[in-house]
Design an enzyme around this catalytic site. Structure first.
Site, mmCIF file in Angstrom:
data_model
loop_
_atom_site.group_PDB
_atom_site.id
_atom_site.type_symbol
_atom_site.label_atom_id
_atom_site.label_comp_id
_atom_site.label_asym_id
_atom_site.label_seq_id
_atom_site.Cartn_x
_atom_site.Cartn_y
_atom_site.Cartn_z
ATOM 1 N N LYS A 63 45.005 22.185 -39.531
ATOM 2 C CA LYS A 63 43.548 22.310 -39.633
ATOM 3 C C LYS A 63 43.033 23.132 -38.449
ATOM 4 O O LYS A 63 43.341 22.820 -37.295
ATOM 5 C CB LYS A 63 42.953 20.909 -39.609
ATOM 6 C CG LYS A 63 41.633 20.746 -40.311
ATOM 7 C CD LYS A 63 41.289 19.267 -40.328
ATOM 8 C CE LYS A 63 40.035 19.000 -41.072
ATOM 9 N NZ LYS A 63 39.621 17.598 -40.908
HETATM 10 C C1 E4P Z 1 36.900 16.766 -42.972
HETATM 11 O O1 E4P Z 1 38.049 17.147 -43.005
HETATM 12 C C2 E4P Z 1 36.316 15.971 -41.885
HETATM 13 O O2 E4P Z 1 37.342 15.197 -41.314
HETATM 14 C C3 E4P Z 1 35.256 14.999 -42.337
HETATM 15 O O3 E4P Z 1 35.040 15.065 -43.722
HETATM 16 C C4 E4P Z 1 34.025 15.013 -41.494
HETATM 17 O O4 E4P Z 1 33.133 14.057 -41.992
HETATM 18 P P1 E4P Z 1 31.870 13.549 -41.152
HETATM 19 O O5 E4P Z 1 30.828 14.603 -41.165
HETATM 20 O O6 E4P Z 1 31.421 12.315 -41.879
HETATM 21 O O7 E4P Z 1 32.377 13.263 -39.760
#
Ligand code: E4P
Length: 217
Positions: free
Chosen positions: A83
């Site tokens: 990522k």
């Molecule tokens: C995506 O890969 C992120 O880990 C996640 O969906 C972020 O979500 P949030 O905005 O609730 O922290």
């Protein structure tokens, strides 16, 4: 549509994997903090539970640092998906890693142009953050719709991974908008099955069944 769970909690992941409905996992530095575990150790455990892609996020901001961290993370298991943040260095690292056959997930996407760049960089997944846009009064779902049109216009194979999902309606609307994947917090994923009429109907069937005095088998 594929379902990923957005957590680094191995107990939650194991419980959801047991249903056979889980296609992958996404983590991020905040979720690693919440787990209280070492990133390599917990990610390895997650990769042993789930066959599908497990996103592990780099934390370096520069290309060389990202590539070094990606080398460490990719050694954890074959199903690791690196990522990377939606920055120029992140896109450059995405291009290099994708060219090597490494699965990549470009995260923190808040615009259609950013998603276009991620597709050009060969990302396996692009993660538009719906909830965080909604929080600012901007309709996050419109972004999913725009990316779907752009990717279809040019035949990009990058998969749209709807992220920052906060509600069951986000899941439904992402599916309607043509997202390929939704990464969902465990509580929201479990809530998808709930409907009061299902519970009410089941109670009525079981009450009538008891009155028959029968048993199956
Ligand atoms: C995506 O890969 C992120 O880990 C996640 O969906 C972020 O979500 P949030 O905005 O609730 O922290």
């Amino acid at each position: 549509m594929k379902f990923f769970v957005d957590t680094a909690d191995v107990d939650e992941i194991r419980e959801l994997a047991d249903t056979g409905l889980l296609d992958g996992v996404t983590t991020n530095p905040s979720l690693i903090l919440k787990s209280g575990r070492d990133i390599v150790e917990v990610t390895k455990e997650i990769c042993n539970i789930v066959d599908g892609p497990v996103s592990a996020e780099v934390t370096a901001l520069d290309y060389d640092g990202m590539m070094k961290e990606a080398a460490v993370l990719s050694k954890i298991a074959d199903n690791i998906c690196i990522k990377l943040p939606l920055t120029m260095d992140g896109l450059k690292a995405c291009k290099a890693l994708s060219s090597q056959g490494q699965q990549t997930n470009v995260t923190l996407c808040f615009s259609a142009n950013q998603a276009l760049l991620a597709a050009k960089a060969g990302a396996t997944f692009i993660s538009p953050f719906i909830g965080r846009l909604d929080d600012m009064g901007i309709d996050g779902m419109e972004l999913i719709e725009e990316i779907r049109v752009i990717y279809d216009n040019y035949g990009f194979e990058t998969q749209i991974l709807a992220a920052s999902i906060r509600t069951v309606n986000h899941v439904k609307d992402s599916a309607l908008a043509g997202a390929d994947v939704a990464t969902i917090p465990p509580s929201t994923l479990k809530a998808l099955v709930k409907h009061p009429l299902t519970d009410k109907g089941l109670d009525a069937f079981l009450a009538d069944w008891a009155k028959t005095g029968q048993k199956i088998g």
